[in-house]
Enzyme design. Structure first.
Site, mmCIF file in Angstrom:
data_model
loop_
_atom_site.group_PDB
_atom_site.id
_atom_site.type_symbol
_atom_site.label_atom_id
_atom_site.label_comp_id
_atom_site.label_asym_id
_atom_site.label_seq_id
_atom_site.Cartn_x
_atom_site.Cartn_y
_atom_site.Cartn_z
ATOM 1 N N LYS A 8 46.435 51.714 -8.546
ATOM 2 C CA LYS A 8 46.918 51.341 -9.881
ATOM 3 C C LYS A 8 47.651 49.996 -9.876
ATOM 4 O O LYS A 8 47.375 49.146 -10.713
ATOM 5 C CB LYS A 8 47.904 52.395 -10.422
ATOM 6 C CG LYS A 8 47.316 53.743 -10.727
ATOM 7 C CD LYS A 8 48.343 54.644 -11.413
ATOM 8 C CE LYS A 8 49.566 54.966 -10.573
ATOM 9 N NZ LYS A 8 49.294 55.780 -9.368
ATOM 10 N N ARG A 83 53.537 59.363 -17.572
ATOM 11 C CA ARG A 83 53.163 60.289 -16.504
ATOM 12 C C ARG A 83 53.449 61.733 -16.880
ATOM 13 O O ARG A 83 53.129 62.636 -16.091
ATOM 14 C CB ARG A 83 53.953 59.962 -15.233
ATOM 15 C CG ARG A 83 53.270 58.948 -14.320
ATOM 16 C CD ARG A 83 54.275 58.565 -13.245
ATOM 17 N NE ARG A 83 53.678 58.339 -11.965
ATOM 18 C CZ ARG A 83 53.731 57.160 -11.313
ATOM 19 N NH1 ARG A 83 54.328 56.129 -11.846
ATOM 20 N NH2 ARG A 83 53.204 57.034 -10.132
ATOM 21 N N ARG A 128 57.260 51.229 2.168
ATOM 22 C CA ARG A 128 57.789 52.011 1.043
ATOM 23 C C ARG A 128 58.387 53.304 1.565
ATOM 24 O O ARG A 128 57.748 54.022 2.333
ATOM 25 C CB ARG A 128 56.664 52.315 0.035
ATOM 26 C CG ARG A 128 56.501 51.221 -0.982
ATOM 27 C CD ARG A 128 55.414 51.518 -1.963
ATOM 28 N NE ARG A 128 55.565 52.789 -2.678
ATOM 29 C CZ ARG A 128 54.989 53.030 -3.851
ATOM 30 N NH1 ARG A 128 54.267 52.097 -4.450
ATOM 31 N NH2 ARG A 128 55.137 54.200 -4.418
HETATM 32 P P1 AMP Z 1 54.587 54.186 -8.373
HETATM 33 O O1 AMP Z 1 54.923 52.866 -7.765
HETATM 34 O O2 AMP Z 1 53.930 54.054 -9.703
HETATM 35 O O3 AMP Z 1 53.845 55.084 -7.429
HETATM 36 O O4 AMP Z 1 55.987 54.915 -8.659
HETATM 37 C C1 AMP Z 1 56.892 55.204 -7.607
HETATM 38 C C2 AMP Z 1 57.915 56.234 -8.044
HETATM 39 O O5 AMP Z 1 58.651 55.731 -9.178
HETATM 40 C C3 AMP Z 1 57.341 57.560 -8.532
HETATM 41 O O6 AMP Z 1 57.036 58.442 -7.468
HETATM 42 C C4 AMP Z 1 58.502 58.058 -9.383
HETATM 43 O O7 AMP Z 1 59.566 58.534 -8.603
HETATM 44 C C5 AMP Z 1 58.963 56.787 -10.059
HETATM 45 N N1 AMP Z 1 58.194 56.577 -11.324
HETATM 46 C C6 AMP Z 1 57.326 55.567 -11.606
HETATM 47 N N2 AMP Z 1 56.830 55.691 -12.837
HETATM 48 C C7 AMP Z 1 57.392 56.807 -13.372
HETATM 49 C C8 AMP Z 1 57.250 57.493 -14.604
HETATM 50 N N3 AMP Z 1 56.416 57.048 -15.563
HETATM 51 N N4 AMP Z 1 57.987 58.613 -14.781
HETATM 52 C C9 AMP Z 1 58.844 59.060 -13.843
HETATM 53 N N5 AMP Z 1 58.991 58.485 -12.641
HETATM 54 C C10 AMP Z 1 58.280 57.363 -12.400
#
Ligand code: AMP
Length: 188
Positions: A8, A83, A128
């Site tokens: 993504k 999400r 990460r």
């Molecule tokens: P990502 O980089 O999109 O994989 O997001 C990393 C982490 O950020 C996720 O595992 C959540 O802990 C938090 N996060 C990102 N987007 C959201 C969202 N829309 N709702 C809640 N937590 C989020």
């Protein structure tokens, strides 16, 4: 949309840059705040490290503020938001206030085994804290429980665009651009 490791973030950046619009990644914003040690970062960090979602109220308020910034006016690509079904409702309200409906919802589809490989590789290269095996497993569970139901929601609205997310970045980019409806800027 897509499960953890579907690509993504990478695709959001290249697609948004091709379309000349802002890429807004909730995960990146949370990570930036966590690095800065801000109040928002402190609130988010524990959830991220555990592979859980940051509470809807915190995430929604952050997105509402971000969508109000100048660079989002010509259009934007949301990466990793919404999400949860509560976030879908809240986003509907924000878009209504902005008079800017969604043009498309892109779902990146990648086979399960390939996802784990990609995530473990990313753990080695990007450092990460949420890319350890147990946290990856938790993030997959949370995605299945809370985010997969959104696929149906957007499919019923006729907005869902399914894209095969396997292959290299340029191949997937070409598929995304080809699949986007014209109103989303395709063919500009
Ligand atoms: P990502 O980089 O999109 O994989 O997001 C990393 C982490 O950020 C996720 O595992 C959540 O802990 C938090 N996060 C990102 N987007 C959201 C969202 N829309 N709702 C809640 N937590 C989020």
């Amino acid at each position: 949309m897509g499960p953890p490791g579907a690509g993504k973030g990478t695709q959001a950046e290249v697609v948004a840059s091709r379309l000349g619009i802002a890429a807004i990644s909730t995960g990146d914003i949370f990570r930036r705040h966590a690095d800065l040690g801000s109040e928002l970062g402190r609130q988010a960090q524990g959830y991220m490290d555990a592979g859980d979602y940051v509470p809807d109220e915190v995430t929604n308020a952050m997105v509402r503020e971000r969508l109000g910034e100048d660079d989002a006016r010509p259009g934007f690509l949301l990466d990793g938001y919404p999400r949860t079904t509560a976030q879908v409702d809240e986003l509907d309200g924000m878009l209504c206030d902005l008079g800017s409906p969604l043009d498309a919802v892109v779902l990146l589809e990648v086979d399960g085994e390939e996802l784990i490989d990609r995530l473990l590789k990313r753990a080695r290269t990007e450092n990460r804290t949420d890319d350890t095996e147990s946290v990856i497993r938790r993030r997959q569970e949370v995605f299945a429980e809370q985010t997969e139901p959104l696929v149906d929601v957007y499919e019923r609205r006729g907005l869902l665009v399914r894209v095969d997310g396997e292959g290299d970045v340029d191949e997937v980019l070409a598929r995304v651009l080809a699949a986007l409806p014209e109103r989303a800027g395709n063919g500009r």
